[in-house]
Enzyme design. Structure first.
Site, PDB file in Angstrom:
ATOM      1  N   CYS A 194      29.921  -8.988 -43.338  1.00 39.10           N
ATOM      2  CA  CYS A 194      28.955  -8.527 -44.337  1.00 39.10           C
ATOM      3  C   CYS A 194      28.979  -9.415 -45.573  1.00 39.10           C
ATOM      4  CB  CYS A 194      29.261  -7.090 -44.731  1.00 39.10           C
ATOM      5  SG  CYS A 194      30.755  -6.943 -45.722  1.00 39.10           S
TER       6      CYS A 194
ATOM      7  N   THR B 153      21.244  28.586 -24.090  1.00 37.77           N
ATOM      8  CA  THR B 153      22.565  28.079 -23.693  1.00 37.77           C
ATOM      9  C   THR B 153      23.619  28.553 -24.699  1.00 37.77           C
ATOM     10  OG1 THR B 153      21.594  26.149 -22.633  1.00 37.77           O
ATOM     11  CG2 THR B 153      23.897  25.975 -23.258  1.00 37.77           C
TER      12      THR B 153
ATOM     13  N   GLU C 260      37.585  -7.311 -40.817  1.00 39.38           N
ATOM     14  CA  GLU C 260      37.964  -8.651 -41.275  1.00 39.38           C
ATOM     15  C   GLU C 260      39.033  -8.556 -42.370  1.00 39.38           C
ATOM     16  OE1 GLU C 260      34.989  -7.248 -41.039  1.00 39.38           O
ATOM     17  OE2 GLU C 260      33.352  -8.701 -41.037  1.00 39.38           O
TER      18      GLU C 260
ATOM     19  N   ASP D 122      26.380  30.754 -22.937  1.00 38.33           N
ATOM     20  CA  ASP D 122      27.644  30.071 -22.645  1.00 38.33           C
ATOM     21  C   ASP D 122      28.622  30.067 -23.821  1.00 38.33           C
ATOM     22  OD1 ASP D 122      26.390  29.506 -20.321  1.00 38.33           O
ATOM     23  OD2 ASP D 122      26.300  27.340 -20.572  1.00 38.33           O
TER      24      ASP D 122
ATOM     25  N   HIS E 196      36.853  -3.066 -44.026  1.00 37.36           N
ATOM     26  CA  HIS E 196      36.256  -3.656 -42.830  1.00 37.36           C
ATOM     27  C   HIS E 196      37.335  -4.317 -41.976  1.00 37.36           C
ATOM     28  CE1 HIS E 196      31.800  -3.819 -44.293  1.00 37.36           C
ATOM     29  NE2 HIS E 196      32.328  -2.618 -44.358  1.00 37.36           N
TER      30      HIS E 196
ATOM     31  N   LEU F 133      31.207  23.231 -28.586  1.00 39.62           N
ATOM     32  CA  LEU F 133      30.490  22.134 -29.259  1.00 39.62           C
ATOM     33  C   LEU F 133      31.380  21.262 -30.140  1.00 39.62           C
ATOM     34  CD1 LEU F 133      27.193  24.040 -30.203  1.00 39.62           C
ATOM     35  CD2 LEU F 133      27.716  22.783 -28.113  1.00 39.62           C
TER      36      LEU F 133
END
Lengths: 359, 359
Positions: free
Chosen positions: A79, A201, A55, A205, A53, A209
């Site tokens: 947390c 699509t 911290e 096309d 994390h 992605l």
């Protein structure tokens, strides 16, 4: 409660946190700085699920200096729970002798929510909450929606002409908007776990992605979702759809089975399946979806009001024929269409993007 | 050539000039200030054709003070010709003993162009030309186009949804955009001599085609032009079309005669008549036209590239059916549609307006 340096150090937390934008899902974006005598003695951010994390990284960065008596700034509540891969940050903060903790947002995760703060206070630490709260919530809007609604964050994106066309009658859609507008789209893709397109699509096309940088280098393989009648797929497409990055949402009554081990959802009805679909994707670990068209998919999400953000990229041209970005033959009053708010309009060279959300 | 106060005094000229916006046609917008010892001793503007020029008003305002040796600031070159209703300003400037004249733009009117400046210089006056030239040309863009091209300035305006629709299938178009957007349209109407609409828009919307202030009070009766097949007009319309503010442009092969003495132009073909129409209107004294739709008229002006400015007002709604702002079934490549430049995008509460011109 807050002194004038607090804002400055929280801004620093935001700018640290955002460095990991697009890579922390399902976790939030978090940055932390450790301050003693108004000087930063350590800083850190959370790079992704399973990694330390913010911290922890900030405190580790300060090792070797006098941490005791310092102030920890962190955009999100530390947390305190143990049912995860990393130890609770509150324990470390207490053990390090930190005397004050300043945070923007309470963690909406029910395992943490107010409990982290409570534990710090019980251990004699001075806690300040809520400074730059709005900015913090905006930074972690995906995480906050996830926690509050148990649904993925949904962003819709379309590129069109001034008359709202997304392609010509002959199907040509490359390129309506400018290269710089398209680079901007990749900034939006980066923030999302998955990119969803309609089957038409996908077939027309052949979109990549994924997320690419300004040099067209892939920097993130988003999950790739195709939505619609999967029986339209040809063998050559089955060849392309071969990694577990792909998810197929088959709608309609005809049966469909993919020759490869790809995740397939099956829903009876296209429009009515949207909320069920989002719920299923969420359970499956997809915390944010960018919907990139085409007309039918875009219109369905608009009509179901199942979106958080809409980005419309416009080029200064009129196309005069071809599909519009939106279609609905059943609208009979203008007022029935209201309910969206313009958040921002941004010029991108000789294009512009309109950012909207729900009112 | 220019000192640092020159800009400041020319800005003052612009702000004076613009007070008469919409009321000086066919004349330009002109403001003038007379300065002595860095202090304004007189200021004036041109209020309209047949009324005194800005220079005259500025000099008259200074009467009683020591005008001799002063500097005259004026956004446009002072006139020197006599074939008009007011005497030449150059004579007055010379007679007043003004020692320096500072102007932004040379007057493009061939009767004046450079001749006004020449006369001043011949009479020992120091003349500075060209400071804030671009701003001055923008202020008088209508007049400059008139002089350079002998054509009216043409502005196109449309209000539409995000999908480019100007009405629903059932014809409803009131109101797509907000009251504040519509007030903004009246600011644009104010600047134009005439407002032109297609016959279908006239029949469907019954637009008032005048300029109103924010309290809906009429502040200008623009010339009102209807374009298309006039045989569609009903007796009740003939009743409305009864002043010489109205001009009817009848296109098509069928004959048409108006029961009242209204100006009527007859052209055989709608699209091919646009340039001829503009030339005829110009000769008729119409120096600027605001085209407010509908689809056919708007598309024709776009396709003929016979426009100077385009203003598109967008509301944050999708309508999904009804007419688009633009229609052209013959476009087969996206690049064929390029050629417009975005000048400005402006938020108007929860609407926005895109201002474009030709590249």
């Amino acid at each position: 409660m807050f002194n004038k340096l607090d804002q400055q150090f929280l801004q620093k937390c935001f700018s640290l946190a955002i460095q990991a934008r697009g890579f922390t899902s399902p976790n939030p974006l978090v940055g932390a700085v450790l301050v003693k005598d108004d000087k930063i003695i350590g800083e850190g951010l959370h790079y992704g699920a399973g990694l330390p994390h913010a911290e922890v990284n900030a405190i580790n960065a300060a090792l070797g200096t006098e941490i005791e008596g310092s102030t920890l700034y962190c955009n999100l509540e530390p947390c305190c729970h143990t049912n995860k891969r990393t130890p609770p940050c509150t324990d470390l903060i207490i053990a390090a002798g930190i005397k004050r903790v300043v945070i923007s947002n309470i963690d909406p995760n029910p395992f943490v929510q107010n409990k982290g703060v409570k534990k710090l206070i019980e251990n004699g630490i001075d806690v300040s909450i809520g400074e730059l709260e709005h900015q913090g919530a905006s930074l972690n809007r995906i995480f906050f929606k996830n926690m509050h609604q148990k649904l993925p964050y949904v962003t819709l994106k379309m590129a069109c002409s001034l008359d709202g066309r997304i392609c010509l009658e002959n199907g040509t859609s490359k390129w309506i908007t400018s290269p710089l507008s398209r680079q901007h789209v990749h900034q939006i893709r980066l923030e999302h776990d998955a990119i969803l397109v309609g089957i038409n699509t996908f077939l027309t096309d052949a979109p990549s992605l994924n997320t690419r940088d300004d040099d067209n280098k892939v920097i993130k393989e988003n999950k790739k979702i195709i939505f619609g009648d999967m029986t339209k797929l040809l063998p050559e497409h089955h060849h392309k759809i071969c990694t577990n990055d792909w998810i197929l949402i088959h709608t309609g009554c005809s049966s469909f089975s993919c020759p490869r081990e790809i995740k397939i959802y099956h829903f009876d009805h296209f429009e009515r399946s949207l909320l069920k679909l989002l719920k299923a994707l969420y359970v499956d670990g997809i915390k944010s979806v960018l919907v990139e068209g085409g007309q039918k998919v875009f219109s369905s999400f608009i009509d179901a009001r199942l979106f958080d953000d809409v980005f419309l990229f416009y080029a200064p041209i009129f196309l005069g024929n071809g599909k519009s970005n939106y279609m609905n033959k059943n609208i009979s009053t203008i007022d029935a269409c209201r309910g969206m708010k313009i958040v921002e309009i941004k010029s991108i060279e000789n294009n512009f993007v309109v950012h909207l959300n729900q009112e």
